[in-house]
Design an enzyme around this catalytic site. Structure first.
Site, PDB file in Angstrom:
ATOM      1  CB  CYS A 213      -0.926   0.019   1.223  1.00  0.00           C
ATOM      2  SG  CYS A 213      -0.040   0.051   2.800  1.00  0.00           S
TER       3      CYS A 213
ATOM      4  CD  GLU B  40      -5.357  -4.380   3.791  1.00  0.00           C
ATOM      5  OE1 GLU B  40      -5.278  -3.456   4.627  1.00  0.00           O
ATOM      6  OE2 GLU B  40      -4.353  -4.868   3.225  1.00  0.00           O
TER       7      GLU B  40
ATOM      8  NE  ARG C 249      -4.065  -1.339  10.107  1.00  0.00           N
ATOM      9  CZ  ARG C 249      -2.841  -0.892  10.347  1.00  0.00           C
ATOM     10  NH1 ARG C 249      -2.638  -0.097  11.381  1.00  0.00           N
ATOM     11  NH2 ARG C 249      -1.828  -1.216   9.575  1.00  0.00           N
TER      12      ARG C 249
ATOM     13  NE  ARG D 239      -4.624  -0.127   6.173  1.00  0.00           N
ATOM     14  CZ  ARG D 239      -4.272   0.974   6.837  1.00  0.00           C
ATOM     15  NH1 ARG D 239      -5.115   1.992   6.913  1.00  0.00           N
ATOM     16  NH2 ARG D 239      -3.091   1.064   7.413  1.00  0.00           N
TER      17      ARG D 239
END
Length: 424
Positions: free
Chosen positions: A140, A187, A231, A233
């Site tokens: 990422c 993800e 968090r 995502r």
């Protein structure tokens, strides 16, 4: 006759049944049974009745539980996504992870009973085993806010222009194209949606939908539903065949836990884990090891840095957290100064970092998860990982739409047929 003690019962069971069969019968995972056998953790007394029941079962009627589905784990890190899918009966048949430290942690916790490769870029897609679900937490950094800012500052390309990481998505795509799994889960960071004014994400969707022909659904999920950490995502799931998949089926607790739920307990109830010992927590003194408290110099620097940015009207600074907090996002740079999550220790003490064990808990990993690497590498690994309970919940709602024989009833029917064949 004196009843056999638990260790003896377990030994008797292992003469007739596999670790998988025992784990399935008592409702635990194979790694836990393995640790009971090695004497690393005690077998709970409450399971005595279950073990005795298993020993009364004719061996011919006990057959290995068939996996509900098979999956591959790409850019696997330390296996957080894998754990979410294993929780629903999936079997990992192939793993790719290039980082040697992450590979060490992965193998320590998951074993290596299937092909495990490093770099996926040069690996032939045709050699990836057949599977039902492809999992990939592809890198990422090229798309994250921090990653883009850093690359801009260095004058380096980012996104799909980043030849070392950004194009790794296309290695995922070529494997999907070659192996045609029933489904996939990808993800990445939330910023993937807005990177390059949305063009990067549009290319990803076009590739998955138009070129590969998959039905694609995506949603940003905040891990704070399951752990005390904000968090966010983005999760993309895709299905080869039309499905009735809906994000509305997610069960996201409205009021998630607070930081106190994952901190080391100083009241004497902190478990002594054989694989941790006193590495992170001094059980005799009932306190976190002193090295996790910030040094005077570092604490002074962070306060001055925060004040400098406040005066300039910026929001940069450290994140102080208490037992009632939901923290900022844990990052891979946490090992440098811990500034995004500092644990308040009272006005008379300097704050401290989370320990690696607390970071594991913050990501939803159980205390049975081992940390065989240095603190620095552990911080990097957990900062790059996923909130495991999020993956487990997404796996749950994906399962009915895989288009393979994944129902519990179907598995039981196969087991009954196999048992009948053995008996004959």
């Amino acid at each position: 006759m004196t009843p056999a003690p638990l260790p003896d019962l377990l030994k008797q069971a292992r003469t007739r049944f596999t670790q998988r069969q025992i784990a399935d019968h008592v409702g635990k995972d194979v790694k836990t049974v393995r640790r009971w056998e090695k004497g690393e953790t005690p077998c709970p007394a409450m399971l005595e009745a279950a073990l005795r029941e298993l020993l009364r079962t004719p061996a011919a009627t006990r057959v290995p539980e068939a996996p509900r589905f098979r999956f591959v784990d790409l850019f696997a890190g330390i296996g957080g996504i894998r754990m979410g899918f294993e929780a629903h009966g999936g079997q990992c048949v192939f793993t790719s992870e290039w980082n040697e430290f992450s590979k060490k942690t992965y193998i320590e916790n998951h074993g290596a009973d299937h092909r495990f490769i490093g770099d996926i870029v040069s690996f032939p897609a045709a050699d990836v085993p057949a599977h039902d679900v492809l999992l990939a937490g592809f890198p990422c950094q090229p798309f994250s806010i921090a990653g883009v800012s850093k690359k801009n500052a260095l004058g380096r390309p980012h996104g799909f222009e980043c030849t070392t990481q950004g194009t790794l998505f296309f290695d995922v795509a070529r494997i999907i194209a070659a192996r045609r799994p029933a489904a996939f889960l990808l993800e990445n960071v939330k910023n993937l949606l807005s990177h390059d004014r949305g063009r990067t994400f549009e290319v990803i969707l076009q590739t998955l939908r138009d070129e590969l022909g998959y039905e694609v659904h995506y949603r940003v999920i905040d891990g704070s539903h399951f752990t005390p950490q904000h968090r966010e995502r983005i999760i993309l799931v895709g299905f080869r065949e039309p499905s009735a998949f809906s994000w509305d089926d997610l069960r996201l607790p409205a009021d998630g836990p607070r930081l106190g739920a994952i901190l080391h307990r100083t009241d004497g109830s902190e478990p002594l884990l054989p694989w941790d010992g006193d590495r992170f927590f001094d059980h005799a003194a009932r306190c976190v090891q002193p090295r996790y408290t910030l040094t005077p110099g570092l604490w002074t620097y962070l306060q001055q840095y925060a004040e400098k940015h406040r005066a300039a009207g910026n929001g940069f600074g450290f994140g102080m957290a208490t037992a009632d907090s939901v923290t900022r996002t844990l990052s891979a740079r946490y090992h440098k100064d811990g500034s995004e999550i500092l644990v308040h220790q009272g006005n008379a003490q300097r704050p401290r970092r989370l320990t690696p064990r607390e970071c594991a808990r913050l990501m939803g990993f159980p205390d049975t998860f081992r940390i065989p690497v240095s603190d620095t590498q552990a911080y990097r690994q957990f900062g790059n990982s996923v909130v495991m309970p999020v993956m487990r919940e997404v796996a749950r709602i994906m399962l009915p739409h895989l288009g393979v024989a994944t129902s519990t009833a179907a598995v039981k029917r196969r087991s009954v047929r196999t048992a009948a064949a053995l008996a004959a």
